[in-house]
Design a protein around this motif. Structure first.
Motif, short mmCIF file in Angstrom:
data_model
loop_
_atom_site.label_atom_id
_atom_site.label_comp_id
_atom_site.label_asym_id
_atom_site.label_seq_id
_atom_site.Cartn_x
_atom_site.Cartn_y
_atom_site.Cartn_z
N LEU A 1 0.90 -1.31 0.12
CA LEU A 1 0.06 0.09 0.17
C LEU A 1 0.81 1.12 0.10
O LEU A 1 0.53 2.27 -0.66
CB LEU A 1 -0.99 -0.03 1.31
N ILE A 2 2.00 1.22 0.83
CA ILE A 2 2.84 2.36 0.65
C ILE A 2 4.06 1.84 -0.14
O ILE A 2 5.12 1.19 0.33
CB ILE A 2 3.36 2.72 2.17
N PRO A 3 4.34 2.05 -1.55
CA PRO A 3 5.36 1.68 -2.30
C PRO A 3 6.71 2.15 -1.44
O PRO A 3 6.95 3.22 -1.08
CB PRO A 3 5.24 2.33 -3.44
N ILE A 4 7.96 1.48 -1.71
CA ILE A 4 9.20 1.77 -0.95
C ILE A 4 10.18 1.62 -2.18
O ILE A 4 10.19 0.77 -2.81
CB ILE A 4 9.56 0.56 -0.04
N GLY A 5 10.96 2.69 -2.23
CA GLY A 5 11.98 2.88 -3.18
C GLY A 5 11.42 3.22 -4.26
O GLY A 5 10.27 3.69 -4.41
N HIS B 1 10.85 6.18 -7.62
CA HIS B 1 10.37 7.54 -7.49
C HIS B 1 8.50 7.43 -7.47
O HIS B 1 8.16 6.67 -8.26
CB HIS B 1 10.91 8.34 -8.63
N HIS B 2 7.98 8.01 -6.67
CA HIS B 2 6.34 8.09 -6.63
C HIS B 2 6.28 9.48 -6.61
O HIS B 2 6.50 10.30 -5.63
CB HIS B 2 6.06 7.32 -5.38
N ASP B 3 5.06 9.93 -7.37
CA ASP B 3 4.44 11.03 -6.94
C ASP B 3 3.61 11.05 -6.03
O ASP B 3 2.81 10.11 -5.62
CB ASP B 3 3.45 11.45 -8.39
N ALA B 4 3.65 12.20 -5.22
CA ALA B 4 2.54 12.47 -4.20
C ALA B 4 1.19 12.21 -4.42
O ALA B 4 0.91 12.62 -5.58
CB ALA B 4 2.86 13.71 -3.18
N VAL B 5 0.52 11.30 -3.80
CA VAL B 5 -0.90 11.12 -4.44
C VAL B 5 -1.77 11.94 -3.19
O VAL B 5 -1.59 11.72 -1.88
CB VAL B 5 -1.41 9.64 -4.02
N ASP B 6 -2.49 12.79 -3.58
CA ASP B 6 -3.20 13.95 -2.98
C ASP B 6 -4.70 14.02 -3.14
O ASP B 6 -5.34 14.84 -2.63
CB ASP B 6 -2.52 15.36 -2.85
N ASP B 7 -4.85 13.15 -3.90
CA ASP B 7 -6.66 12.94 -4.45
C ASP B 7 -7.54 12.11 -3.52
O ASP B 7 -7.33 10.74 -3.32
CB ASP B 7 -6.65 12.31 -5.76
N ARG B 8 -7.75 12.78 -2.44
CA ARG B 8 -8.66 11.97 -1.54
C ARG B 8 -10.11 12.85 -1.55
O ARG B 8 -10.66 13.13 -0.31
CB ARG B 8 -7.97 12.10 -0.29
N ARG C 1 8.38 -1.83 -4.88
CA ARG C 1 8.61 -0.64 -5.73
C ARG C 1 7.49 -0.16 -6.31
O ARG C 1 7.35 1.28 -6.56
CB ARG C 1 9.90 -0.72 -6.69
N ARG C 2 6.73 -0.65 -6.60
CA ARG C 2 5.36 -0.34 -7.50
C ARG C 2 4.14 -0.31 -6.52
O ARG C 2 3.25 0.69 -6.75
CB ARG C 2 5.10 -0.99 -8.68
N GLY C 3 4.02 -1.13 -5.62
CA GLY C 3 2.87 -1.28 -4.52
C GLY C 3 1.89 -2.12 -5.41
O GLY C 3 1.89 -2.59 -6.53
N LEU C 4 0.72 -2.29 -4.79
CA LEU C 4 -0.47 -3.10 -5.46
C LEU C 4 -0.74 -2.36 -6.53
O LEU C 4 -1.17 -1.28 -6.51
CB LEU C 4 -1.58 -3.05 -4.17
N ARG D 1 2.17 8.54 -0.40
CA ARG D 1 2.42 7.56 -1.81
C ARG D 1 1.03 6.42 -1.33
O ARG D 1 1.12 5.87 -2.44
CB ARG D 1 3.70 6.77 -1.38
N LEU D 2 0.43 6.60 -0.66
CA LEU D 2 -1.06 6.02 -0.58
C LEU D 2 -1.88 6.48 -1.65
O LEU D 2 -2.03 7.77 -1.74
CB LEU D 2 -1.54 6.15 0.78
N ASP D 3 -2.32 5.34 -2.42
CA ASP D 3 -3.17 5.65 -3.55
C ASP D 3 -4.65 5.48 -3.33
O ASP D 3 -4.95 4.09 -3.15
CB ASP D 3 -2.78 4.93 -4.95
#
Length: 175
Positions: A17-21, A23-30, A154-157, A51-53
């Motif tokens: 759920l929280i990808p590690i390592g 580059h990840h864009d900040a997910v701010d769409d809640r 690195r990608r998450g679910l 990083r939670l999507d």
């Protein structure tokens, strides 16, 4: 441990759920989620939470199973992670004191506890640390079908992961 016939899905947080390592864009769409002061503090204190999507929460909630936290986040999974993903409060696997006996190349320290918690029910375990040793142990010690699904940390679910899990769940869904 819980009784019943509903399929279980054990859910890890870090990695799936929280990808590690990487580059990840900040997910701010809640949309539709109230950012409480407690959640705002959590986001400020742990930048990885960005990083939670929220799509992952919707994907998981749509699966035909009972979701269960299987993470060292413990109560914080319901207080922080769940609200940011739009998930309701979920049961939490309580780990025994000696659960951290993980040894390289051997069964993961969570494996035995998850089999005990499943208590003979069909189950899925989503984690970035699942190995063939865990699959072998579950095959030998768990009486019901089980899918141990490895997620690339690195990608998450991903949507592909969800589709694979959903196909498995539908196949084993109780009549």
């Amino acid at each position: 441990m819980r009784a019943g016939n509903r399929l279980l899905l054990f859910l890890d947080v870090d990695g799936p759920l929280i990808p590690i390592g990487g580059h990840h864009d900040a997910v701010d769409d809640r949309p539709g989620h109230r950012l409480t002061p407690a959640l705002a503090r959590a986001l400020a204190s742990n930048p990885l939470l960005y990083r939670l999507d929220p799509r992952r929460g919707r994907w998981l909630a749509a699966l035909p199973c009972e979701l269960v936290w299987a993470t060292t986040w413990m109560a914080d999974a319901n207080e922080v992670i769940g609200p940011l993903l739009g998930l309701p409060e979920l049961p939490i696997v309580q780990w025994p004191e000696d659960a951290d006996d993980d040894q390289p190349g051997l069964v993961h320290w969570k494996t035995r506890g998850l089999v005990d918690w499943a208590a003979g029910r069909c189950s899925v375990w989503i984690d970035d640390e699942v190995t063939d040793a865990d699959r072998g142990w579950v095959d030998a010690h768990h009486t019901a079908p089980a899918l141990l699904h490895h997620v690339d940390p690195r990608r998450g679910l991903t949507r592909d992961d969800i589709d694979t899990i959903n196909s498995w769940l539908i196949h084993f869904r109780p009549a």
